[in-house]
Design an enzyme around this catalytic site. Structure first.
Site, PDB file in Angstrom:
ATOM      1  N   CYS A  35      -5.968 -12.642  -1.735  1.00 55.13           N
ATOM      2  CA  CYS A  35      -6.663 -11.509  -2.341  1.00 55.13           C
ATOM      3  C   CYS A  35      -5.808 -10.862  -3.435  1.00 55.13           C
ATOM      4  O   CYS A  35      -4.859 -10.149  -3.119  1.00 55.13           O
ATOM      5  CB  CYS A  35      -6.980 -10.534  -1.208  1.00 55.13           C
ATOM      6  SG  CYS A  35      -7.297  -8.855  -1.699  1.00 55.13           S
ATOM      7  N   CYS A  78      -5.197  -7.130  -3.253  1.00 54.22           N
ATOM      8  CA  CYS A  78      -4.283  -6.791  -2.147  1.00 54.22           C
ATOM      9  C   CYS A  78      -2.839  -6.845  -2.648  1.00 54.22           C
ATOM     10  O   CYS A  78      -2.024  -5.979  -2.322  1.00 54.22           O
ATOM     11  CB  CYS A  78      -4.445  -7.749  -0.977  1.00 54.22           C
ATOM     12  SG  CYS A  78      -6.100  -7.725  -0.248  1.00 54.22           S
TER      13      CYS A  78
END
Length: 110
Positions: free
Chosen positions: A35, A38
Site C-alpha cells: 500500500c 501506507c
C-alpha cells in the site's frame, strides 16, 4: 511491513493486551506492504509517536498477517486509522493524511 520508527507493531496475538488493555488512547494504523499511501504515513506516525507519546500510543497492524483483528473491525481499505480509548474504537479514518489533520481528527479523544 514497512515499520515506522518508534511505532510498535501489534498482532492478532497481542492486540488485546497492547490496544484493548492500554492505559492511554491507542492509534492503530491498519497497514500493508503493498500500500503506497501506507508507506507515506511512516514519517507521520514516527513524528506523532515522538511528539504525543505521553498521551497517545501509536501502533501498526499488518492486515495481511493479522486477518482476525482486521476482520473483527471490518477494515477494508488501507491505511485505516482507528483510535481506541478504554478498549473501544471511538474514531475511524480511512486514507493517508498530513500529521496536522490526523492530530485534529483525534484531538477531542485525547
Amino acid at each position: 511491513m514497512i515499520k515506522a520508527a518508534g511505532v510498535a507493531e501489534v498482532t492478532d496475538a497481542d492486540f488485546e493486551a497492547e490496544v484493548i488493555g492500554a492505559e492511554l488512547p491507542v492509534l492503530v494504523e491498519f497497514t500493508a506492504d503493498w500500500c503506497p499511501p501506507c508507506r507515506q504515513m511512516g514519517p507521520v506516525l514516527t513524528a506523532l509517536a515522538a511528539e504525543e507519546g505521553e498521551r497517545l500510543k501509536v501502533v501498526q497492524l499488518d492486515v495481511d498477517t493479522n486477518p482476525d483483528t482486521t476482520n473483527a473491525y471490518k477494515v477494508l481499505s488501507m491505511p485505516t486509522f482507528m483510535l481506541f480509548k478504554g478498549g473501544e474504537p471511538v474514531r475511524s479514518m480511512v486514507g493517508a493524511r498530513p500529521k496536522r489533520r490526523l492530530l485534529e481528527e483525534i484531538a477531542d479523544a485525547l
